[in-house]
Design a protein around this motif. Structure first.
Motif, PDB file in Angstrom:
ATOM      1  N   LEU A  10       0.759  -1.216  -0.026  1.00  0.00           N
ATOM      2  CA  LEU A  10      -0.170  -0.211  -0.048  1.00  0.00           C
ATOM      3  C   LEU A  10       0.824   1.309   0.017  1.00  0.00           C
ATOM      4  O   LEU A  10       0.475   2.049  -0.870  1.00  0.00           O
ATOM      5  CB  LEU A  10      -1.165  -0.096   1.238  1.00  0.00           C
ATOM      6  N   VAL A  11       1.757   1.191   0.886  1.00  0.00           N
ATOM      7  CA  VAL A  11       2.798   2.482   0.919  1.00  0.00           C
ATOM      8  C   VAL A  11       3.494   2.642  -0.388  1.00  0.00           C
ATOM      9  O   VAL A  11       3.572   3.860  -1.075  1.00  0.00           O
ATOM     10  CB  VAL A  11       3.813   2.237   2.114  1.00  0.00           C
ATOM     11  N   GLU A  12       3.916   1.505  -1.089  1.00  0.00           N
ATOM     12  CA  GLU A  12       4.675   1.660  -2.324  1.00  0.00           C
ATOM     13  C   GLU A  12       3.786   2.149  -3.437  1.00  0.00           C
ATOM     14  O   GLU A  12       4.033   2.951  -4.328  1.00  0.00           O
ATOM     15  CB  GLU A  12       5.246   0.262  -2.974  1.00  0.00           C
ATOM     16  N   GLN A  13       2.672   1.720  -3.323  1.00  0.00           N
ATOM     17  CA  GLN A  13       1.440   2.198  -4.481  1.00  0.00           C
ATOM     18  C   GLN A  13       0.989   3.945  -4.179  1.00  0.00           C
ATOM     19  O   GLN A  13       0.900   4.638  -4.902  1.00  0.00           O
ATOM     20  CB  GLN A  13       0.160   1.504  -4.405  1.00  0.00           C
ATOM     21  N   ALA A  14       0.909   4.240  -2.762  1.00  0.00           N
ATOM     22  CA  ALA A  14       0.395   5.243  -2.670  1.00  0.00           C
ATOM     23  C   ALA A  14       1.688   6.467  -2.489  1.00  0.00           C
ATOM     24  O   ALA A  14       1.251   7.586  -2.750  1.00  0.00           O
ATOM     25  CB  ALA A  14      -0.323   5.336  -0.894  1.00  0.00           C
ATOM     26  N   GLY A  15       2.578   6.101  -2.202  1.00  0.00           N
ATOM     27  CA  GLY A  15       3.952   6.891  -1.862  1.00  0.00           C
ATOM     28  C   GLY A  15       4.306   7.959  -2.997  1.00  0.00           C
ATOM     29  O   GLY A  15       4.138   9.189  -2.717  1.00  0.00           O
ATOM     30  N   ALA A  60       3.669  13.537  -4.615  1.00  0.00           N
ATOM     31  CA  ALA A  60       3.244  14.628  -5.740  1.00  0.00           C
ATOM     32  C   ALA A  60       2.206  15.526  -5.127  1.00  0.00           C
ATOM     33  O   ALA A  60       2.324  16.883  -5.768  1.00  0.00           O
ATOM     34  CB  ALA A  60       2.577  13.839  -6.935  1.00  0.00           C
ATOM     35  N   ALA A  61       1.129  15.176  -4.358  1.00  0.00           N
ATOM     36  CA  ALA A  61       0.311  16.245  -3.942  1.00  0.00           C
ATOM     37  C   ALA A  61       0.982  17.020  -2.966  1.00  0.00           C
ATOM     38  O   ALA A  61       0.657  18.281  -3.018  1.00  0.00           O
ATOM     39  CB  ALA A  61      -0.737  15.180  -3.151  1.00  0.00           C
ATOM     40  N   VAL A  62       1.813  16.699  -2.037  1.00  0.00           N
ATOM     41  CA  VAL A  62       2.455  17.572  -1.180  1.00  0.00           C
ATOM     42  C   VAL A  62       3.371  18.454  -1.867  1.00  0.00           C
ATOM     43  O   VAL A  62       3.356  19.545  -1.518  1.00  0.00           O
ATOM     44  CB  VAL A  62       3.382  16.786  -0.156  1.00  0.00           C
ATOM     45  N   GLY A  63       4.124  17.899  -2.812  1.00  0.00           N
ATOM     46  CA  GLY A  63       4.733  19.006  -3.760  1.00  0.00           C
ATOM     47  C   GLY A  63       4.024  19.933  -4.480  1.00  0.00           C
ATOM     48  O   GLY A  63       4.394  20.984  -4.533  1.00  0.00           O
ATOM     49  N   ALA A  64       2.866  19.551  -4.857  1.00  0.00           N
ATOM     50  CA  ALA A  64       1.854  20.502  -5.733  1.00  0.00           C
ATOM     51  C   ALA A  64       1.157  21.772  -4.549  1.00  0.00           C
ATOM     52  O   ALA A  64       1.222  22.687  -4.908  1.00  0.00           O
ATOM     53  CB  ALA A  64       0.922  19.852  -6.540  1.00  0.00           C
ATOM     54  N   TYR A  65       0.734  21.073  -3.496  1.00  0.00           N
ATOM     55  CA  TYR A  65      -0.214  21.886  -2.628  1.00  0.00           C
ATOM     56  C   TYR A  65       0.740  22.415  -1.286  1.00  0.00           C
ATOM     57  O   TYR A  65       0.196  23.074  -0.560  1.00  0.00           O
ATOM     58  CB  TYR A  65      -1.339  21.183  -2.219  1.00  0.00           C
ATOM     59  N   GLY A  66       1.953  21.719  -1.021  1.00  0.00           N
ATOM     60  CA  GLY A  66       2.435  21.853   0.438  1.00  0.00           C
ATOM     61  C   GLY A  66       1.426  21.488   1.372  1.00  0.00           C
ATOM     62  O   GLY A  66       0.585  20.618   1.347  1.00  0.00           O
ATOM     63  N   ALA A  67       1.513  22.130   2.401  1.00  0.00           N
ATOM     64  CA  ALA A  67       0.692  21.800   3.730  1.00  0.00           C
ATOM     65  C   ALA A  67      -0.785  21.688   3.597  1.00  0.00           C
ATOM     66  O   ALA A  67      -1.470  21.269   4.417  1.00  0.00           O
ATOM     67  CB  ALA A  67       1.263  22.224   5.064  1.00  0.00           C
ATOM     68  N   ALA A  68      -0.969  22.681   2.474  1.00  0.00           N
ATOM     69  CA  ALA A  68      -2.635  22.868   2.529  1.00  0.00           C
ATOM     70  C   ALA A  68      -3.045  21.602   1.763  1.00  0.00           C
ATOM     71  O   ALA A  68      -4.544  21.491   1.706  1.00  0.00           O
ATOM     72  CB  ALA A  68      -2.736  24.246   1.162  1.00  0.00           C
ATOM     73  N   VAL A  86      -1.765  13.703  -8.171  1.00  0.00           N
ATOM     74  CA  VAL A  86      -2.099  14.650  -7.174  1.00  0.00           C
ATOM     75  C   VAL A  86      -3.321  14.783  -6.674  1.00  0.00           C
ATOM     76  O   VAL A  86      -3.290  14.427  -5.394  1.00  0.00           O
ATOM     77  CB  VAL A  86      -1.814  16.244  -7.818  1.00  0.00           C
ATOM     78  N   GLY A  87      -4.134  14.509  -7.459  1.00  0.00           N
ATOM     79  CA  GLY A  87      -5.728  14.268  -6.486  1.00  0.00           C
ATOM     80  C   GLY A  87      -5.626  12.937  -5.796  1.00  0.00           C
ATOM     81  O   GLY A  87      -6.269  13.132  -4.884  1.00  0.00           O
ATOM     82  N   LEU A  88      -5.100  11.958  -6.372  1.00  0.00           N
ATOM     83  CA  LEU A  88      -5.147  10.768  -5.465  1.00  0.00           C
ATOM     84  C   LEU A  88      -4.117  10.925  -4.347  1.00  0.00           C
ATOM     85  O   LEU A  88      -4.667  10.345  -3.108  1.00  0.00           O
ATOM     86  CB  LEU A  88      -4.650   9.455  -6.637  1.00  0.00           C
ATOM     87  N   GLY A  89      -3.050  11.572  -4.234  1.00  0.00           N
ATOM     88  CA  GLY A  89      -2.357  11.831  -3.195  1.00  0.00           C
ATOM     89  C   GLY A  89      -2.985  12.736  -1.999  1.00  0.00           C
ATOM     90  O   GLY A  89      -2.987  12.494  -1.008  1.00  0.00           O
ATOM     91  N   GLN A  90      -3.586  13.652  -2.454  1.00  0.00           N
ATOM     92  CA  GLN A  90      -4.636  14.524  -1.763  1.00  0.00           C
ATOM     93  C   GLN A  90      -5.724  13.766  -1.037  1.00  0.00           C
ATOM     94  O   GLN A  90      -5.751  13.736  -0.001  1.00  0.00           O
ATOM     95  CB  GLN A  90      -5.217  15.450  -2.462  1.00  0.00           C
ATOM     96  N   ARG A  91      -6.212  12.792  -1.803  1.00  0.00           N
ATOM     97  CA  ARG A  91      -7.322  12.138  -1.025  1.00  0.00           C
ATOM     98  C   ARG A  91      -6.968  11.315  -0.076  1.00  0.00           C
ATOM     99  O   ARG A  91      -7.497  10.764   1.006  1.00  0.00           O
ATOM    100  CB  ARG A  91      -8.091  11.122  -2.147  1.00  0.00           C
TER     101      ARG A  91
END
Length: 141
Positions: free
Chosen positions: A8-13, A18-26, A40-45
Motif C-alpha cells: 500500500l505504501v509503495e502504491q500510495a507513496g 506529488a500532492a505535497v509537492g503541488a499543494y504543500g501543507a494545504a 496529485v488528486g489521488l495523493g490528496q485523497r
C-alpha cells in the motif's frame, strides 16, 4: 510490518509526494480541484483519509510532517518521510488499510505502475538513456 502495508505504501507513496509537492501543507485541507492532475488528486485523497482518522494531536503532527516535506528540496527525503508517516498510520489503524485499498487503483500481478511528476519528468519501465535537461545531445554511434 506486513506485506500488505508495504504494498500500500509503495502504491500510495508517489501520489502522496506529488500532492505535497503541488499543494504543500494545504493538501490536508484544500478542496480537490477538478482540474488537478490524477496523481496529485489521488495523493490528496490519501492524505485526507489519514487526516480525518487522526485526533487533534495526530492532525497537528501530520501537519508538521507534511509541512516539512513540502519545504524540503530533496524529493527522495520527502518521499521517505511521507512513506514513513503513511506506514505508521496504516500500522496504527487496520481499518485505514481497507479504506486506502479501496481508493488505490487495482494492482494486478505483473503490472508495473510508474508515476512521473513535475516539470520535464519522464516515466518509463524500460529505457536506455533519457536526457531531460537543456543542451544535451545524444551521442552518435
Amino acid at each position: 510490518m506486513g506485506a500488505e502495508i508495504v504494498q500500500l505504501v509503495e502504491q500510495a507513496g508517489p501520489a502522496v509526494t506529488a500532492a505535497v509537492g503541488a499543494y504543500g501543507a494545504a493538501v490536508l485541507t484544500r478542496a480537490q480541484d477538478a482540474a488537478a492532475d490524477a496523481t496529485v488528486g489521488l495523493g490528496q485523497r490519501i492524505l485526507q483519509l489519514v487526516w480525518r482518522r487522526k485526533d487533534e494531536a495526530g492532525r497537528t503532527e501530520l501537519e508538521r510532517v507534511v509541512g516539512e516535506a513540502a519545504d524540503e528540496q530533496d524529493n527522495a527525503y520527502s518521499t521517505a518521510v511521507l512513506s514513513r508517516l503513511l506506514r505508521q498510520a496504516l500500522q496504527d489503524d487496520p481499518a485505514l488499510r481497507d479504506e486506502l485499498a479501496a481508493v488505490l487503483p487495482a494492482h494486478a500481478p505483473g503490472t508495473v505502475n510508474v508515476t512521473a511528476s513535475g516539470e520535464r519528468s519522464i516515466a518509463a519501465q524500460h529505457i536506455g538513456t533519457a536526457f531531460t535537461g537543456d543542451g544535451h545531445t545524444a551521442p552518435r554511434p
